[in-house]
Each structure stands twice: as structure tokens, then as C-alpha cells.
Design a protein around this motif. Structure first.
Motif, PDB file in Angstrom:
ATOM      1  N   ILE A  44      49.148  28.745  37.151  1.00 57.52           N
ATOM      2  CA  ILE A  44      48.587  27.905  38.254  1.00 57.52           C
ATOM      3  C   ILE A  44      49.457  27.839  39.405  1.00 57.52           C
ATOM      4  CG2 ILE A  44      48.146  25.557  38.724  1.00 57.52           C
ATOM      5  CD1 ILE A  44      47.134  25.164  35.644  1.00 57.52           C
ATOM      6  N   ILE A  91      42.878  29.616  31.304  1.00 60.30           N
ATOM      7  CA  ILE A  91      44.140  29.766  32.427  1.00 60.30           C
ATOM      8  C   ILE A  91      45.369  30.388  31.747  1.00 60.30           C
ATOM      9  CG2 ILE A  91      45.429  28.475  33.842  1.00 60.30           C
ATOM     10  CD1 ILE A  91      43.047  26.427  33.734  1.00 60.30           C
ATOM     11  N   SER A 115      36.256  21.182  35.325  1.00 58.69           N
ATOM     12  CA  SER A 115      37.269  21.567  34.193  1.00 58.69           C
ATOM     13  C   SER A 115      37.166  20.453  33.188  1.00 58.69           C
ATOM     14  CB  SER A 115      38.566  21.130  34.866  1.00 58.69           C
ATOM     15  OG  SER A 115      38.877  19.708  34.938  1.00 58.69           O
ATOM     16  N   ILE A 162      44.277  29.490  40.716  1.00 55.00           N
ATOM     17  CA  ILE A 162      44.349  29.512  39.242  1.00 55.00           C
ATOM     18  C   ILE A 162      43.826  30.930  38.630  1.00 55.00           C
ATOM     19  CG2 ILE A 162      43.225  28.751  37.027  1.00 55.00           C
ATOM     20  CD1 ILE A 162      43.137  25.991  38.206  1.00 55.00           C
ATOM     21  N   TYR A 163      44.773  31.626  37.867  1.00 56.45           N
ATOM     22  CA  TYR A 163      44.640  32.776  37.337  1.00 56.45           C
ATOM     23  C   TYR A 163      44.170  32.612  35.841  1.00 56.45           C
ATOM     24  CZ  TYR A 163      47.301  34.644  41.154  1.00 56.45           C
ATOM     25  OH  TYR A 163      47.479  35.015  42.463  1.00 56.45           O
ATOM     26  N   GLY A 164      43.311  33.290  35.355  1.00 59.67           N
ATOM     27  CA  GLY A 164      42.664  33.264  33.918  1.00 59.67           C
ATOM     28  C   GLY A 164      41.662  34.254  33.530  1.00 59.67           C
ATOM     29  N   LYS A 170      40.985  24.096  30.968  1.00 54.25           N
ATOM     30  CA  LYS A 170      40.231  25.025  30.980  1.00 54.25           C
ATOM     31  C   LYS A 170      39.042  25.051  32.012  1.00 54.25           C
ATOM     32  CE  LYS A 170      40.713  26.337  26.076  1.00 54.25           C
ATOM     33  NZ  LYS A 170      41.331  27.485  26.331  1.00 54.25           N
TER      34      LYS A 170
END
Length: 209
Positions: free
Chosen positions: A161, A158, A44, A104-106, A52
Motif C-alpha cells: 500500500i 493486498i 474493502s 494498492i498492489y495485490g 482485502k
């Protein structure tokens, strides 16, 4: 991820520390309606206000062809452990499982510029074996270029979260201490790590909001 309020991990400094410590995550995406996953090291930028993620996968792994622009899910998990009812004061209790996890979605963006790819790879080397970076810098450009052609590097912007720390927050102080002592005395190596997190959050308390 189902997360009762008492178990929510919302402190971004705690989230970042967790994903950096347990950085071998699972990248999940869809391919023709089927969920597929890859286990990969992820780093990260450690910026709480603009977090990110960066990673790479093998070029031969077809998953990278489907993920650009797709919202993916990355799972970080560890430690976890069985919690026996013998640690509780009441007889009418049941076993459970304590654990920590961050989802974590992104949105994925494939990195195409050589400078960006090299930056991610060098940051990865610094994280996992700083001394190797010096050796890498001494290798021929021909070798490095061939190695880089074998991977696909990407950034995850992202979108959401979800953090969870299920650490017996609903139990009494005495029961928590019993659980911690039981975990520390366990023959399972990861149980001591779970005890460490229980002690940490039991002390700081308001990290879980």
C-alpha cells in the motif's frame, strides 16, 4: 508512486477511510505486455491488519481473463487542485498541485462460489444503496442468476500500500491558511473538498508519518 516522506500517508484508518470514500478506483493490469485499466467500484473489508478489496467487472470485459494470480495495481484518487503562488509569502515561488491518492498492489483471486459472489454483491448494494438490497431480495432467482452470469467477481489480497497526501506540508502555517481560504473561495467544486483534507491533516498533524 513518488512520495516524499513528508507526504506519506501511513495511518491505516486514514487509508481505509479514503478508499471507502473515493471507492470508484482504477484496476490496472498487464495483457501481453500492455497495461490496461478498468474503472470500477471497489469495497474493502475495513480490516487494518488484514485488508482485502472486493470488486466485479463485466464478463464481456476481457481484462478478467488475465488478472487471476497477477499482481495488479488499483488506484484511488481525489481530491486534487491547483495551488497558486499568490498564497505564499515569498515572491520567488512556483505553482503546484495538491492531491491525495492511494495505490494498492495485490494478487487477484476470482470468486467462483455463488455464495461468495452474492456476498460481495450484497455488500456492494449496502454500501451504495442499502434500500436496493430489499428490492434485490424480492427479485426472481432466474433474473438474479442471469444478472450474475454477466459479471466476474474477485478478491484482491493486498501485497503493498502506498498512500500520499500532498497538502502543502512544507509551507508555513500562514501559507497553509491562505491556501485553504483560496480553495474554499474557488468556483471549482472539488477545491472545497481539498480544503477539507488540508484542514483535517493540518489539525491532526501526526496522521502523516
Amino acid at each position: 508512486m513518488y512520495t516524499p516522506k513528508i507526504n506519506r500517508l501511513t495511518d491505516m484508518s486514514e487509508v481505509i477511510a479514503f478508499i471507502d470514500r473515493f471507492s470508484f478506483g482504477i484496476l490496472l493490469s498487464k495483457d501481453n505486455g500492455r497495461i490496461i485499466g478498468t474503472h470500477i467500484p471497489i469495497i474493502s473489508n475495513k480490516e487494518p491488519d488484514n485488508l482485502k478489496l472486493y470488486a466485479h467487472i463485466a464478463f464481456a470485459n476481457e481484462q478478467w481473463r488475465e488478472i487471476e494470480g497477477q499482481e495488479v495495481l488499483i488506484i484511488f484518487t481525489e481530491p486534487h487542485g491547483y495551488i497558486s503562488p499568490k498564497n505564499y509569502n515569498k515572491a520567488e515561488t512556483v505553482p503546484t498541485w495538491n492531491y491525495m491518492a492511494v495505490h494498492i498492489y495485490g494478487s487477484v483471486h476470482i470468486l467462483h462460489e455463488k455464495e461468495s459472489i452474492l456476498e460481495v454483491m450484497e455488500r456492494t448494494m449496502i454500501k451504495y444503496e442499502h434500500d436496493y438490497l430489499e428490492k434485490w431480495n424480492q427479485l426472481s432467482n432466474d433474473f438474479k442468476n442471469r444478472m450474475l452470469k454477466g459479471i466476474v467477481t474477485f478478491r484482491v489480497d493486498i501485497t503493498d500500500i502506498e498512500g500520499k497526501a500532498k497538502l502543502s506540508q512544507n509551507k508555513t502555517q500562514e501559507e497553509k491558511e491562505n491556501i485553504i481560504a483560496s480553495l474554499k473561495g474557488s468556483a471549482i467544486s472539488t477545491d472545497s473538498l481539498l480544503a477539507e483534507y488540508m484542514e483535517h491533516f493540518n489539525t491532526t498533524g501526526d496522521d502523516l508519518k
